[in-house]
Enzyme design. Structure first.
Site: not given
Length: 636
Positions: A89, A113, A125, A209, A240, A392
């Site tokens: 992810k 994470k 990523k 986030t 964001n 997510s």
């Protein structure tokens, strides 16, 4: 002409080599944090070694037809670091400074994470080398769809799940999901997260986030008894994540004195009006723009940087640079922009006692050492910005179930996870007297190590080899009868009994379910392959105590003295028949003895068998049995 071409080729190759070295250095710096944290975690060396290398990497070229008819080719990457705990992810970023080493490091951070948050994902990523602000809306859509066409076989709902990152948003994720669905000939909302709400996105994903970082700050507020109006905060990066964490903290009473974006920042000692600053930032000069064209340092009236014809506007203040913002005298510094903002060059001048890393990797390894010496508390990125990947995961779960939660449910579940993991990491930091980043990585390594080691390591391989030795040990027990076939009891001994050396063993055969007769068969127990069989005269001389060849243990073949005496921990044939067989043969405990040897170790005191009622004589027999099994296995 030829020499000029060769010189140009050598120059290009040299630049490429230097670029590769720089890429690898960034990734190795990220991986270097593992060694510091491994000391405080239970991860094994094999699992740690696997985390040093990404599982797979893909580099693609994306030809793009521009609006003026010209053709440009853009380079893109996708890296999957580790998928032991679940599908990988991670976001996709559009930025002119994207390179492979950065993407590898970001994928590694995503692995940690997801483990910190306790969600069943690995790390991945992606990125494209492009300045998206130079592209029109149609060009950006074609680029997004072209990237998915190149990586469609590399991603998937159960394989690799992209999400938004730097300069990518919900609209771009919607284009990517639609393109992947067209390729698969079916609607697949689970392949992408961070989508628009009508296309299967989750409520609460837009501010996840920043909200996750806000929950970490609230835990610090509880631990340190802060009064929010007295706490001064500076936020570097007003995208964001930065916007939302500033908005939440401003609503909670914190004094946000400085904010910045890629073009510069503003400072106001009395505190900024964050809702007004967000409003000014998001104003678009053209409805076709994908990104806001204004900066936080633009004039609220006309949008220019020079005049500031409304200097008293609550959304404006003194113009400062990003570097100056990092060195302000504030209580909390929140880097929410890009990597490597806090380095060895400016770490000494950073005055904030608390740093909350909302960006990915904003602090270099060298700066970390300086901050630790200054006793600066750093809430690391793999914890502080884990809210995004957590929601997510919520979106992916809702897409799979076809049932969608309210925004209150999303916030409540996110709060529970962030506060729970913050407490665990903070306790680990206090218990081991280490910095919070090392504690967070140790916490992640514990979870990743458990997953990797459950698939098998060298320890389990050695255990399997010992078990195979036990299987071979049992195969040596081949009984032959001079008369009839052995009875039920005889077959039991053949499958479970000790390999008595070449003896004439009188076996009492008990017939099953009430049989009345016992018969005695002379049973010859085969010697292990490659060993000489003892003669009957040698056995008789050993039993009668005649001198000559030194007697040996009936099980492990080690020299022993006659019972009792030196070497009494080993078994004579007579003692084997009367004591050991009497206590254990009919109870099938030879396997238990082997398990005891493997579990308790070769030199430790063996444990008493479970559910065993043994008197002192039986306990001594058990110890001798385990001792001989150890010796027997060592020989094999």
């Amino acid at each position: 002409m030829g020499s000029t071409s060769r010189l140009s080729q050598r120059t290009t190759e040299k630049e490429t080599t230097m670029s590769h070295r720089a890429d690898e250095e960034i990734f190795q710096n990220a991986i270097g944090r593992l060694d510091n944290a491994a000391e405080f975690s239970s991860i094994g060396p094999e699992a740690l070694e696997r985390l040093r290398y990404p599982k797979s990497m893909l580099q693609v070229s994306i030809p793009l037809r521009m609006d003026d008819g010209s053709l440009r080719v853009f380079q893109g990457y996708r890296v999957r670091h580790d998928d032991t705990r679940g599908p990988t992810k991670g976001g996709i970023r559009f930025h002119p400074d994207v390179h492979l080493g950065e993407v590898k490091a970001l994928a590694f951070w995503m692995t940690c994470k997801c483990a910190v948050a306790g969600i069943p994902f690995g790390g991945g990523k992606g990125g494209i080398i492009v300045n998206p602000k130079e592209l029109s809306r149609l060009e950006l859509e074609r680029l997004s769809r072209g990237f998915i066409q190149r990586v469609a076989d590399f991603i998937g709902p159960e394989t690799d799940i992209p999400a938004p990152d730097v300069y990518t948003n919900a609209m771009i994720m919607g284009w990517m999901m639609d393109e992947y669905s067209n390729i698969q000939r079916r609607r697949t909302p689970t392949v992408i997260t961070g989508k628009p709400i009508p296309l299967g996105g989750s409520l609460g994903r837009d501010d996840a986030t920043g909200r996750g970082a806000y929950y970490c700050i609230k835990e610090l507020e509880r631990l340190k008894a802060w009064s929010p109006p007295e706490v001064r905060v500076a936020v570097q990066g007003f995208g964001n994540a930065g916007q939302h964490v500033a908005r939440l903290m401003h609503a909670d009473g914190y004094r946000i004195v400085a904010i910045s974006d890629s073009r510069g920042g503003i400072f106001r000692d009395e505190g900024l009006d964050i809702p007004r600053a967000i409003e000014l930032k998001q104003q678009r000069q053209d409805l076709s723009e994908v990104y806001a064209s204004r900066s936080v340092c633009d004039c609220p009236e006309c949008g220019c940087v020079e005049c500031h014809c409304q200097p008293d506007d609550a959304g404006s203040g003194k113009i400062i640079t990003n570097e100056e913002l990092l060195e302000l005298d504030v209580d909390i510094l929140i880097p929410a922009a890009l990597e490597n903002q806090l380095t060895a060059e400016n770490a000494e001048r950073v005055m904030a006692p608390v740093i909350v890393e909302v960006a990915n990797g904003p602090t270099t390894t060298e700066a970390d050492a300086i901050f630790n010496a200054k006793e600066t508390l750093i809430v690391p990125d793999i914890l502080a910005n884990a809210g995004g990947v957590t929601v997510s995961y919520f979106e992916w779960t809702q897409n799979r179930a076809g049932y969608y939660w309210t925004v209150e449910e999303v916030h409540q579940r996110l709060s529970q996870i962030m506060k729970r993991e913050f407490k665990l990491i903070y306790e680990l930091m206090v218990t081991n007297q280490i910095d919070m980043r090392t504690a967070a990585y140790a916490h992640a390594l514990n979870r990743i190590g458990e997953a990797i080691e459950s698939q098998g390591t060298s320890t389990s391989f050695r255990l399997n080899r010992q078990c195979s030795r036990y299987h071979d040990f049992r195969q040596e027990l081949r009984f032959t009868s001079h008369g009839r076939t052995t009875s039920v009891h005889g077959r039991l001994l053949a499958s479970r009994e000790l390999p008595v050396r070449g003896s004439n063993l009188s076996v009492r055969q008990s017939a099953a379910k009430g049989a009345a007769a016992d018969r005695t068969h002379q049973t010859q127990i085969a010697r292990p392959l490659g060993h000489d069989t003892w003669s009957q005269s040698h056995l008789r001389s050993s039993q009668s105590g005649h001198q000559g060849t030194r007697p040996q243990c009936a099980l492990c073949n080690r020299s022993r003295s006659r019972w009792p005496g030196p070497g009494r921990e080993h078994l004579s044939r007579r003692h084997l028949q009367r004591t050991v067989l009497g206590y254990f043969a009919r109870r099938r405990w030879i396997a238990t003895a082997f398990q005891t040897v493997l579990i308790s170790g070769w030199d430790s005191q063996p444990r008493r068998p479970r559910n065993a009622r043994l008197d002192s004589r039986g306990w001594r027999a058990w110890l001798r049995l385990v001792t001989c099994v150890r010796s027997r296995v060592r020989q094999s």
